[in-house]
Design a protein around this motif. Sequence first.
Motif, mmCIF file in Angstrom:
data_model
loop_
_atom_site.group_PDB
_atom_site.id
_atom_site.type_symbol
_atom_site.label_atom_id
_atom_site.label_comp_id
_atom_site.label_asym_id
_atom_site.label_seq_id
_atom_site.Cartn_x
_atom_site.Cartn_y
_atom_site.Cartn_z
ATOM 1 N N UNK A 141 0.722 29.912 50.440
ATOM 2 C CA UNK A 141 0.707 30.452 51.804
ATOM 3 C C UNK A 141 0.647 29.282 52.787
ATOM 4 N N UNK A 142 0.914 29.523 54.085
ATOM 5 C CA UNK A 142 1.059 28.409 55.036
ATOM 6 C C UNK A 142 -0.161 27.495 55.117
ATOM 7 N N UNK A 143 0.134 26.216 55.357
ATOM 8 C CA UNK A 143 -0.843 25.153 55.577
ATOM 9 C C UNK A 143 -1.608 24.758 54.308
ATOM 10 N N UNK A 144 -1.209 25.302 53.153
ATOM 11 C CA UNK A 144 -1.781 24.853 51.876
ATOM 12 C C UNK A 144 -0.639 24.236 51.072
ATOM 13 N N UNK A 145 -0.650 22.922 50.871
ATOM 14 C CA UNK A 145 0.457 22.277 50.149
ATOM 15 C C UNK A 145 0.586 22.813 48.726
ATOM 16 N N UNK A 146 1.825 23.081 48.316
ATOM 17 C CA UNK A 146 2.085 23.532 46.953
ATOM 18 C C UNK A 146 1.523 24.919 46.667
ATOM 19 N N UNK A 147 1.206 25.145 45.380
ATOM 20 C CA UNK A 147 0.668 26.434 44.943
ATOM 21 C C UNK A 147 -0.746 26.230 44.410
ATOM 22 N N UNK A 148 -1.565 27.278 44.511
ATOM 23 C CA UNK A 148 -2.915 27.217 43.950
ATOM 24 C C UNK A 148 -3.119 28.421 43.026
ATOM 25 N N UNK A 192 -16.765 16.212 53.427
ATOM 26 C CA UNK A 192 -16.905 17.497 52.730
ATOM 27 C C UNK A 192 -17.107 18.649 53.717
ATOM 28 N N UNK A 193 -17.916 18.434 54.734
ATOM 29 C CA UNK A 193 -18.192 19.481 55.730
ATOM 30 C C UNK A 193 -16.900 19.919 56.430
ATOM 31 N N UNK A 194 -16.058 18.927 56.799
ATOM 32 C CA UNK A 194 -14.792 19.251 57.484
ATOM 33 C C UNK A 194 -13.838 19.970 56.535
ATOM 34 N N UNK A 195 -13.789 19.513 55.239
ATOM 35 C CA UNK A 195 -12.895 20.139 54.268
ATOM 36 C C UNK A 195 -13.220 21.619 54.093
ATOM 37 N N UNK A 196 -14.523 21.919 53.988
ATOM 38 C CA UNK A 196 -14.949 23.323 53.820
ATOM 39 C C UNK A 196 -14.592 24.137 55.048
ATOM 40 N N UNK A 198 -14.093 24.489 48.211
ATOM 41 C CA UNK A 198 -13.917 23.023 48.187
ATOM 42 C C UNK A 198 -12.547 22.652 47.610
ATOM 43 N N UNK A 199 -12.135 23.367 46.546
ATOM 44 C CA UNK A 199 -10.837 23.112 45.905
ATOM 45 C C UNK A 199 -9.706 23.274 46.933
ATOM 46 N N UNK A 200 -9.764 24.361 47.724
ATOM 47 C CA UNK A 200 -8.737 24.596 48.758
ATOM 48 C C UNK A 200 -8.860 23.544 49.855
ATOM 49 N N UNK A 201 -10.113 23.197 50.201
ATOM 50 C CA UNK A 201 -10.348 22.174 51.230
ATOM 51 C C UNK A 201 -9.760 20.826 50.844
ATOM 52 N N UNK A 202 -9.822 20.487 49.549
ATOM 53 C CA UNK A 202 -9.238 19.222 49.069
ATOM 54 C C UNK A 202 -7.717 19.219 49.220
ATOM 55 N N UNK A 203 -7.117 20.419 49.214
ATOM 56 C CA UNK A 203 -5.666 20.526 49.402
ATOM 57 C C UNK A 203 -5.291 20.395 50.882
ATOM 58 N N UNK A 204 -6.057 21.060 51.758
ATOM 59 C CA UNK A 204 -5.656 21.139 53.177
ATOM 60 C C UNK A 204 -6.195 19.986 54.021
ATOM 61 N N UNK A 205 -7.239 19.307 53.545
ATOM 62 C CA UNK A 205 -7.813 18.202 54.341
ATOM 63 C C UNK A 205 -8.279 17.087 53.408
#
Length: 514
Positions: free
Chosen positions: A213-220, A299-303, A287-294
């Motif tokens: 889906x948008x703004x998440x690189x690749x597939x999860x 860590x706080x910003x990624x979440x 966190x897993x999704x946060x590592x993809x988008x940021x």
Amino acid sequence: MKKSTWGLVDTFFDKYDLVDHHIKSYNDFVNNRIQDIIDITEPISLENNKYSLKTGKVFIEKPFTKEADGSKSMIFPSEARLRNLNYSAHIYLEMALNQEGEENPLEKVYIGELPLMLKSDICHLNGLTTEELIDEGEDPEDLGGYFIVNGSERAVVTMEEIAPNKIILERNGEVEDRRAKAVVTSIKSGFRARISLEYKKPRKSGVFLRISFPYVPGEIPLVILLRALGFTTDQEIITSISEDFNYQMIIADDIQVSEEALKLDPKEMDGLSKEERNEYLQKAAIKYIGNRVAKGMTEEYRIKRAEDVINNYLLPHIGITNDKRETKAIYLAEMTEMLLQVIHEEREPHDKDHYTNKRLRVSGDLMEDLFRVAFTSLTRDMTYQLERSISRGKELSIKQAVRSDVLTENIKHAIATGNWVGGRAGVSQLLDRTSYMGTLSHLRRVVSPLTRSQPHFEARDLHPTQFGKICPNETPEGPNCGLVKNLALMCNISEGSDPEEIKDVIKSMNVLEE
């Protein structure tokens, strides 16, 4: 043809005109949708919320023109054609600039011009008799439904697209390949988010179901997204998707592999209660999704970024608040079961060329997209002008901050060139005046967005569900064949209904609990 049949045809055309779909849609855009766009636009705040701009009602005045001596005079379409002018209405918006704690009165501010569709509610020609139309230099048989920009007549053609907010199931390759995907184009306030859930043989990752889906690189992995949305226990994930044992085994395999992808720390999980473990797994998924988008951020910003992406860009038509996450998870679970049914040949994939799965976007819908982008540009420009006045110590004035050319030129340029928002070209075209029949045909044209250079054999074919809706005979030869179509003579496009009204009716029938 029997006499009674002719009577039916006459009755139909007494009620509907051939270009009614354009005029009704444009009227709805002017009377309702412009106000809705303004109401949902984010409010302007300046200097750390010290100043805020409040908006009120929108007013649209019938077309007039300013002469060289400064005088105003009404302008009719015939004059606009002869003098190469725009036949457009003038838009005024109530606005007030407030400091903290202030509540200043609203004042009407001119924000720009809106090209006006002939024979619409605010057109000078609307409601005129045959004699009055002739006096104004107009053809009484002209049905309207087009615009006049720089003296040229421009028609906005109807655009065909896949139905939004609806799950479309597709099979990739042959049945034996066991590959399929479920796609939904989620639309909210003009933003289009394409969500694609795919089932394919695992590669290195070993995961069957993956989603993009948008703004998440690749597939999860789908399971990780469901955990992030609030389905924390394995049982909750498995049972929410299906009660079929074969499907549950596929999901169970995915859960096992996905937990490895989360790189969970066994030491941190030791001694956790059941509730704490579930909370830990949900946080790990976010966190897993946060590592993809940021990637590379704190860590706080990624979440925070991961939660924003899930709320705003995953199925936005369901909602963009935290409390809608569970509903999104249920929707994805239903979508997954449908996809697995296609894989196991228990459900047929959707036919994308079936007219149930298509929607036609007419003038009002396309103008809504255009106005939304133009109004956003205007608010950004206003913010810049007001901030510049604050930095220079000038007295703030809304009327001086509003540059009406921003809105006017954005809309006028799109209609004059046909280059629409979203990168689409040829949306508005020079109206065909070769013959009267040619003009009517042009105003009832339907254009598919598919590229002309590809064969698209199935899309070009005449589909049985087009019977009574699309003319089987009128389509051009060459690369546009089957992609440029025309509405059947007695086809009338419905405008859709307010979802809230439908919900109220369903509730009144005791189908849904309050």
